[in-house]
Every structure is written in C-alpha cells, then in structure tokens.
Motif scaffolding. Structure first.
Motif, PDB file in Angstrom:
ATOM      1  N   ARG A   1       5.785   1.559  -8.639  1.00  0.00           N
ATOM      2  CA  ARG A   1       5.664   0.110  -8.481  1.00  0.00           C
ATOM      3  C   ARG A   1       4.808  -0.258  -7.274  1.00  0.00           C
ATOM      4  O   ARG A   1       5.131  -1.164  -6.511  1.00  0.00           O
ATOM      5  CB  ARG A   1       7.045  -0.540  -8.392  1.00  0.00           C
ATOM      6  CG  ARG A   1       7.902  -0.338  -9.624  1.00  0.00           C
ATOM      7  CD  ARG A   1       9.246  -1.015  -9.499  1.00  0.00           C
ATOM      8  NE  ARG A   1       9.099  -2.449  -9.395  1.00  0.00           N
ATOM      9  CZ  ARG A   1      10.100  -3.280  -9.116  1.00  0.00           C
ATOM     10  NH1 ARG A   1      11.314  -2.805  -8.925  1.00  0.00           N
ATOM     11  NH2 ARG A   1       9.885  -4.571  -9.049  1.00  0.00           N
ATOM     12  N   CYS A   2       3.707   0.461  -7.119  1.00  0.00           N
ATOM     13  CA  CYS A   2       2.784   0.159  -6.034  1.00  0.00           C
ATOM     14  C   CYS A   2       1.655  -0.717  -6.554  1.00  0.00           C
ATOM     15  O   CYS A   2       1.481  -0.884  -7.760  1.00  0.00           O
ATOM     16  CB  CYS A   2       2.233   1.443  -5.410  1.00  0.00           C
ATOM     17  SG  CYS A   2       1.424   2.563  -6.564  1.00  0.00           S
TER      18      CYS A   2
ATOM     19  N   LYS B   1       2.097  14.352  -2.263  1.00  0.00           N
ATOM     20  CA  LYS B   1       1.667  12.967  -2.421  1.00  0.00           C
ATOM     21  C   LYS B   1       1.730  12.240  -1.088  1.00  0.00           C
ATOM     22  O   LYS B   1       2.524  12.538  -0.227  1.00  0.00           O
ATOM     23  CB  LYS B   1       2.518  12.219  -3.463  1.00  0.00           C
ATOM     24  CG  LYS B   1       3.999  12.152  -3.198  1.00  0.00           C
ATOM     25  CD  LYS B   1       4.630  11.322  -4.289  1.00  0.00           C
ATOM     26  CE  LYS B   1       6.155  11.323  -4.185  1.00  0.00           C
ATOM     27  NZ  LYS B   1       6.738  12.538  -4.697  1.00  0.00           N
ATOM     28  N   ILE B   2       0.845  11.277  -0.960  1.00  0.00           N
ATOM     29  CA  ILE B   2       0.703  10.522   0.269  1.00  0.00           C
ATOM     30  C   ILE B   2       1.038   9.079  -0.024  1.00  0.00           C
ATOM     31  O   ILE B   2       0.587   8.518  -1.010  1.00  0.00           O
ATOM     32  CB  ILE B   2      -0.752  10.626   0.795  1.00  0.00           C
ATOM     33  CG1 ILE B   2      -1.124  12.103   0.942  1.00  0.00           C
ATOM     34  CG2 ILE B   2      -0.912   9.915   2.106  1.00  0.00           C
ATOM     35  CD1 ILE B   2      -2.579  12.293   1.228  1.00  0.00           C
ATOM     36  N   VAL B   3       1.827   8.468   0.822  1.00  0.00           N
ATOM     37  CA  VAL B   3       2.322   7.122   0.564  1.00  0.00           C
ATOM     38  C   VAL B   3       1.908   6.199   1.686  1.00  0.00           C
ATOM     39  O   VAL B   3       2.001   6.556   2.846  1.00  0.00           O
ATOM     40  CB  VAL B   3       3.859   7.119   0.460  1.00  0.00           C
ATOM     41  CG1 VAL B   3       4.339   5.738   0.075  1.00  0.00           C
ATOM     42  CG2 VAL B   3       4.328   8.159  -0.514  1.00  0.00           C
ATOM     43  N   SER B   4       1.421   5.020   1.359  1.00  0.00           N
ATOM     44  CA  SER B   4       1.125   3.985   2.359  1.00  0.00           C
ATOM     45  C   SER B   4       1.866   2.741   1.999  1.00  0.00           C
ATOM     46  O   SER B   4       1.749   2.258   0.879  1.00  0.00           O
ATOM     47  CB  SER B   4      -0.384   3.695   2.403  1.00  0.00           C
ATOM     48  OG  SER B   4      -0.627   2.592   3.216  1.00  0.00           O
ATOM     49  N   ARG B   5       2.678   2.225   2.884  1.00  0.00           N
ATOM     50  CA  ARG B   5       3.423   1.000   2.649  1.00  0.00           C
ATOM     51  C   ARG B   5       3.025  -0.017   3.708  1.00  0.00           C
ATOM     52  O   ARG B   5       2.823   0.345   4.853  1.00  0.00           O
ATOM     53  CB  ARG B   5       4.929   1.225   2.741  1.00  0.00           C
ATOM     54  CG  ARG B   5       5.448   2.163   1.675  1.00  0.00           C
ATOM     55  CD  ARG B   5       5.291   1.626   0.285  1.00  0.00           C
ATOM     56  NE  ARG B   5       6.099   0.460   0.045  1.00  0.00           N
ATOM     57  CZ  ARG B   5       6.161  -0.155  -1.123  1.00  0.00           C
ATOM     58  NH1 ARG B   5       5.476   0.285  -2.153  1.00  0.00           N
ATOM     59  NH2 ARG B   5       6.890  -1.218  -1.292  1.00  0.00           N
TER      60      ARG B   5
ATOM     61  N   SER C   1       4.553 -12.141  -0.999  1.00  0.00           N
ATOM     62  CA  SER C   1       5.844 -11.464  -1.007  1.00  0.00           C
ATOM     63  C   SER C   1       5.764 -10.224  -1.889  1.00  0.00           C
ATOM     64  O   SER C   1       4.954 -10.154  -2.807  1.00  0.00           O
ATOM     65  CB  SER C   1       6.933 -12.398  -1.544  1.00  0.00           C
ATOM     66  OG  SER C   1       7.076 -13.520  -0.708  1.00  0.00           O
ATOM     67  N   PRO C   2       6.615  -9.236  -1.615  1.00  0.00           N
ATOM     68  CA  PRO C   2       6.587  -8.024  -2.443  1.00  0.00           C
ATOM     69  C   PRO C   2       6.980  -8.315  -3.882  1.00  0.00           C
ATOM     70  O   PRO C   2       7.976  -8.979  -4.147  1.00  0.00           O
ATOM     71  CB  PRO C   2       7.617  -7.113  -1.758  1.00  0.00           C
ATOM     72  CG  PRO C   2       7.772  -7.659  -0.377  1.00  0.00           C
ATOM     73  CD  PRO C   2       7.546  -9.130  -0.498  1.00  0.00           C
ATOM     74  N   HIS C   3       6.174  -7.805  -4.809  1.00  0.00           N
ATOM     75  CA  HIS C   3       6.503  -7.847  -6.234  1.00  0.00           C
ATOM     76  C   HIS C   3       6.924  -9.259  -6.665  1.00  0.00           C
ATOM     77  O   HIS C   3       6.181 -10.200  -6.452  1.00  0.00           O
ATOM     78  CB  HIS C   3       7.562  -6.791  -6.535  1.00  0.00           C
ATOM     79  CG  HIS C   3       7.107  -5.414  -6.181  1.00  0.00           C
ATOM     80  ND1 HIS C   3       6.121  -4.760  -6.868  1.00  0.00           N
ATOM     81  CD2 HIS C   3       7.496  -4.569  -5.181  1.00  0.00           C
ATOM     82  CE1 HIS C   3       5.905  -3.567  -6.322  1.00  0.00           C
ATOM     83  NE2 HIS C   3       6.714  -3.426  -5.302  1.00  0.00           N
TER      84      HIS C   3
ATOM     85  N   ALA D   1       0.313  -4.077   1.909  1.00  0.00           N
ATOM     86  CA  ALA D   1       1.430  -4.728   2.599  1.00  0.00           C
ATOM     87  C   ALA D   1       2.423  -5.344   1.629  1.00  0.00           C
ATOM     88  O   ALA D   1       3.637  -5.307   1.857  1.00  0.00           O
ATOM     89  CB  ALA D   1       0.896  -5.801   3.552  1.00  0.00           C
ATOM     90  N   SER D   2       1.932  -5.912   0.528  1.00  0.00           N
ATOM     91  CA  SER D   2       2.824  -6.627  -0.387  1.00  0.00           C
ATOM     92  C   SER D   2       3.410  -5.736  -1.481  1.00  0.00           C
ATOM     93  O   SER D   2       4.549  -5.929  -1.897  1.00  0.00           O
ATOM     94  CB  SER D   2       2.098  -7.808  -1.034  1.00  0.00           C
ATOM     95  OG  SER D   2       1.049  -7.359  -1.876  1.00  0.00           O
ATOM     96  N   HIS D   3       2.621  -4.762  -1.958  1.00  0.00           N
ATOM     97  CA  HIS D   3       3.065  -3.956  -3.091  1.00  0.00           C
ATOM     98  C   HIS D   3       3.088  -2.451  -2.821  1.00  0.00           C
ATOM     99  O   HIS D   3       3.648  -1.699  -3.609  1.00  0.00           O
ATOM    100  CB  HIS D   3       2.168  -4.203  -4.310  1.00  0.00           C
ATOM    101  CG  HIS D   3       2.378  -5.533  -4.958  1.00  0.00           C
ATOM    102  ND1 HIS D   3       2.011  -6.721  -4.373  1.00  0.00           N
ATOM    103  CD2 HIS D   3       2.932  -5.863  -6.146  1.00  0.00           C
ATOM    104  CE1 HIS D   3       2.312  -7.727  -5.170  1.00  0.00           C
ATOM    105  NE2 HIS D   3       2.876  -7.236  -6.260  1.00  0.00           N
ATOM    106  N   GLY D   4       2.454  -2.039  -1.735  1.00  0.00           N
ATOM    107  CA  GLY D   4       2.418  -0.617  -1.413  1.00  0.00           C
ATOM    108  C   GLY D   4       1.166   0.061  -1.923  1.00  0.00           C
ATOM    109  O   GLY D   4       0.576  -0.339  -2.929  1.00  0.00           O
ATOM    110  N   GLN D   5       0.764   1.117  -1.215  1.00  0.00           N
ATOM    111  CA  GLN D   5      -0.419   1.890  -1.552  1.00  0.00           C
ATOM    112  C   GLN D   5      -0.061   3.373  -1.501  1.00  0.00           C
ATOM    113  O   GLN D   5       0.713   3.796  -0.654  1.00  0.00           O
ATOM    114  CB  GLN D   5      -1.539   1.593  -0.548  1.00  0.00           C
ATOM    115  CG  GLN D   5      -2.765   2.462  -0.721  1.00  0.00           C
ATOM    116  CD  GLN D   5      -3.787   2.290   0.391  1.00  0.00           C
ATOM    117  OE1 GLN D   5      -4.914   2.718   0.250  1.00  0.00           O
ATOM    118  NE2 GLN D   5      -3.396   1.676   1.496  1.00  0.00           N
TER     119      GLN D   5
END
Length: 496
Positions: free
Chosen positions: A377-378, A492-496, A12-14, A422-426
């Motif tokens: 918070r990634c 900036k580049i975000v991967s979620r 699960s996230p965080h 997937a759970s915390h973000g990249q």
C-alpha cells in the motif's frame, strides 16, 4: 489541529479523512451552489426523490435539482450543471430535509472529499410523493421507514476499515447504490457511452485523489437493492472495460481493456533497437492489462535530421529517422500511444509505470510490481537495476491516486517524490527482485523479447528492510542496492 471548515495542506495517508474538518451541521450559512442529479429511468421513483429534495433546508437560489434519465446521461448533465458541488442520488431514494446541507459540508472544507450517505434500506411499498412532503414538513420522515436497516455488506466494510479511514484502493466501491457528493472540478468524464454508473464515477474520483468519507448524519432511505446477480452481469458487461477493479471482473485471458490497470511510459532517448526492445518487453508482459505511451519529439520526426552539432541537433541517442521507424513500428498496435510529451499522470488507469528506454522488464515484472504495491500500500515503488547510479535509471511504479492528491495540494513536479513518500510511502527494490535488466549492457541478445516466466524471487523474499528517506534516500538506496548485487542477497528497501 485543523480549524472547522478547513483541511491540512499536507495530503493525509491513504483514505485517512480525519484531517478534513468540516463545520458542524447547521453551524454555517450556505453560500455554495449545489447541483443534485437524480439518476434513474423510472419516472415514479424519480418523482419520489424529487418530492423529498424540494423540502431541503438549503437556499433555493443555490440549489439546482436535475432529473438524469440514466447513467449514460450523467456526464453530459454535469457539464450543464450550475453548481460547484455535485450530489449524485439514485432515483427512488428519499433524502431527509437536511441531507444536502449535511452531505456537502465536506466539499466546502476540502475539494478532495467525496462524502457518502450511509443509506437505510426499507422494504415494502414506497410512500407516495405527497406523503413524503407532508412528513418532511412535519419533521417525521423517519416514521415512514420504521424497520429500515443499513446494508449488511456496507456495515461490514465500514466496521472493518474504521469508517473507511483504513480502506485500501477499493474504497470507491462504497459508493454503490447510495447518494454521494463531490467537487465538480475533481471529475473528468471519459468518452465511453457506458460511463456514468455510481461506482464508475466514484472510481474516477478515486484516481483524482479523493478521500471517501461516510456521512451517516445525511439520512437517506432507499428501497431493497435490485437482484444482485442481474447487477453483477451488468457490471461485467458494461463496466469491466472501464474499471480495473474488482480485478476478478477482468479474469478473461487475451482481452484488451479500454481503461488499463497500468499505463507504462517510455521516453525515447535510446537507439531504435533498444527502445523497441523495451516496448516489446512491456507488451509481452504476463500482465496484459497494460497500455504503453511512447514519448518523443515525433512532431519533427518527418523532417530531415540536422547536422551534428548544428541548430536543432540534440544528443538524445535517437535520430529523427529512428523516431520515424518507431512511429511506423507501432502505428497499428492498439496498446501503444505515441505522444510528444509525457503525461503528468496516468488517470483513469490506477498505476503509472515509468520505464527508462534503456531498461527491459521480464514477463512477470509488471504483475509482481502491482502485487507488491497493493500488498505494501505504498504510493511509489522504485526498482534499480545493477550499476544504476541515479533515479533516472530506475523503473518507477506510481499510484495514480497518490500522485493526484499531491498535485491537488499544489506540489510542484520536482517535489512529487517526497510528497508521495510522505503521504503513502516509498519503497526501493533491486532489479534482480523484479527481473529488470539494462538492455544496453548485455549485448545483442539482451534485445530479444524473453520467453514467458515468472519474476524472480517473489516467493522467497528475505524479510529484512532498510529505512531510507528525505534528500538522501536515493544515495542510500543506490549504495545498498549495489551491495546486494555484490553479495547476491535479495533485500527490500523501504522509505516512509
């Protein structure tokens, strides 16, 4: 939706513990061994808690109650405990008869759960053990504490974090002064004699990937908390060396701490001068709360180099003679460890920083990376320098907790990036944003350790983002970063 007594296989996230679905209190037959450790050096307070614990509605043959003289004995007592689940409770606290069964239902649903009692604070004289036993037997224990209330600071924390579901990396601080339960396999003690305090144990559980779950149904009454100023002095004296958080407890320049904020790993695959420059740049960071792990085939460094192309020869860019030089170079450096194999995680340090030996960081890079990680918070932050063409050429900052949670779910090493994303973000970033350079591309001057200066561009960042994800994330990130270098634009580049 998860069935009662189960947990989703995906992390699960965080700290969102809502995927864990324990059975309702009283709806299952206890079958798990539990060890309750009562921690405190006051025999009268310990006797009060032991009296209440003997009234627990849990099978006697599955319940072990142990008096633990103080925090420092906690780790050894766990080693001798028989239960699969450990309950830590402060001496002097009075648990309700269903306390153990209610609190530990979470671990029976997920070994990653750390369930916290929400204690009710009472004032005045504490009841005698025989009075506690009489009221517990009659089901009227709460009548002994008519004016008890939840601590105001804890109430605020729970209210502002949706009962810890949206809490950040400091969720473990909710364990201060209360009783909590955890799976014994998730706790790895250290070697420091001052270990074992409630928040120190909770911190280690956090780095092992724990979810912190408040359980108000597990009624627990505790007396007024001790003087806060005295407690703060003890934390700073005993625990600052073991807990990177709260950060303000380490606001003392020049110190080296036993458990660092960041554990940086550099794998030796470049010539001696390049590796030395990479390590020295890390050690010169403005963020001194950092240790370096230097990884290479040091076990064979003492033997003669094989003939080129012969048996035992490997094209790593580093000869055995150069490995010997590196081992000699850092043999007395207290912040450098030399290992033959890269560690799978950084625990108990909260961050794992992977730096390819060919790359160098600026003096402000590490602090900027940590600040970005805490802000966004990634679980993974990756920085590509100019000309990088693969993930092997990226600096990576991992959340130890996020990585642990993925490993706990059985994620193989090759799939950790996707699981953590997937759970915390990249997030992906350009090297110019964080002052990361290729030491092999700039000539001899690039091997010099830079003078102190802040990381570039941290206060004037553009707000644009580009979402990437899945198997194509690296390719899209590489192309985008190359374009930004060409245009001189910071994004900036975000991967979620």
């Amino acid at each position: 939706m998860s069935q009662p007594g189960a947990v989703s296989s995906a992390p699960s996230p965080h700290n969102d513990w809502t995927r864990i679905a324990p059975t309702e209190p009283g709806q299952s037959t206890p079958a798990t061994g539990i060890s309750v450790l009562v921690v405190g050096d006051d025999p009268t307070a310990t006797g009060r808690t032991m009296a209440a614990l003997r009234q627990q509605r849990y099978p006697d043959d599955l319940l072990q109650i142990v008096a633990c003289a103080d925090d420092r004995a906690f780790a050894s007592e766990i080693g001798a405990a028989k239960g699969e689940i450990i309950v830590r409770i402060p001496a002097g606290a009075v648990p309700a008869p269903d306390f153990v069964a209610t609190l530990t239902r979470w671990q029976q649903a997920s070994p990653d759960a750390v369930s916290l009692a929400v204690p009710l604070i009472f004032t005045g004289k504490a009841p005698e053990p025989e009075v506690i036993v009489a009221h517990a037997s009659a089901g009227t224990l709460g009548q002994l504490f008519p004016d008890s209330v939840v601590d105001a600071e804890l109430t605020q924390l729970l209210d502002t974090t949706h009962q810890l579901r949206t809490a950040d990396h400091r969720a473990f601080l909710a364990a201060a002064g209360t009783g909590y339960a955890f799976h014994r396999d998730r706790y790895r003690a250290g070697s420091d004699p001052c270990q074992g305090a409630d928040i120190e144990v909770a911190y280690r559980l956090a780095q092992a990937g724990a979810y912190f779950v408040p359980e108000p149904a597990a009624a627990l009454w505790t007396s007024t908390r001790p003087d806060r100023a005295a407690a703060d002095r003890r934390v700073r004296a005993e625990l600052a060396d073991l807990l990177p958080y709260p950060r303000e407890n380490r606001a003392r320049p020049g110190r080296t701490w036993h458990v660092p904020l960041v554990s940086a790993v550099v794998t030796v695959d470049q010539p001696y001068e390049v590796v030395r420059a990479s390590v020295d740049r890390l050690l010169a960071s403005g963020e001194r709360d950092l240790h370096v792990v230097l990884v290479g085939d040091f076990d064979t460094a003492g033997s003669t180099d094989p003939e080129p192309g012969g048996p035992g020869a490997e094209d790593t860019g580093t000869s055995r003679a150069e490995l010997r030089l590196l081992a000699t170079e850092y043999r007395h450096e207290p912040r450098v460890r030399i290992l033959g194999r890269a560690p799978s995680n950084a625990g108990p340090a909260p961050y794992l920083l992977r730096v390819p030996a060919r790359l160098g960081v600026g003096t402000g890079t590490v602090a900027a990376l940590v600040a970005a990680m805490e802000k966004w918070r990634c679980g993974l932050l990756r920085v590509l320098p100019a000309g990088a063409g693969s993930a092997e050429h990226a600096v990576e900052l991992w959340s130890t907790a996020a990585r642990s949670r993925a490993l706990n779910a059985g994620t193989p090493d090759g799939a950790l990036t996707e699981a953590v994303a997937a759970s915390h973000g990249q997030r992906w970033e350009t090297g110019s944003e964080f002052d990361v350079v290729d030491l092999t591309a700039g000539g001899p001057d690039a091997l010099d350790t830079p003078a102190a200066k802040p990381a570039a561009g941290r206060g004037q960042r553009a707000a644009k983002t580009v979402p990437v994800g899945g198997a194509r994330s690296l390719g899209r990130a590489t192309v985008f970063v190359a374009r930004q270098y060409a245009r001189g634009v910071r994004r900036k580049i975000v991967s979620r």
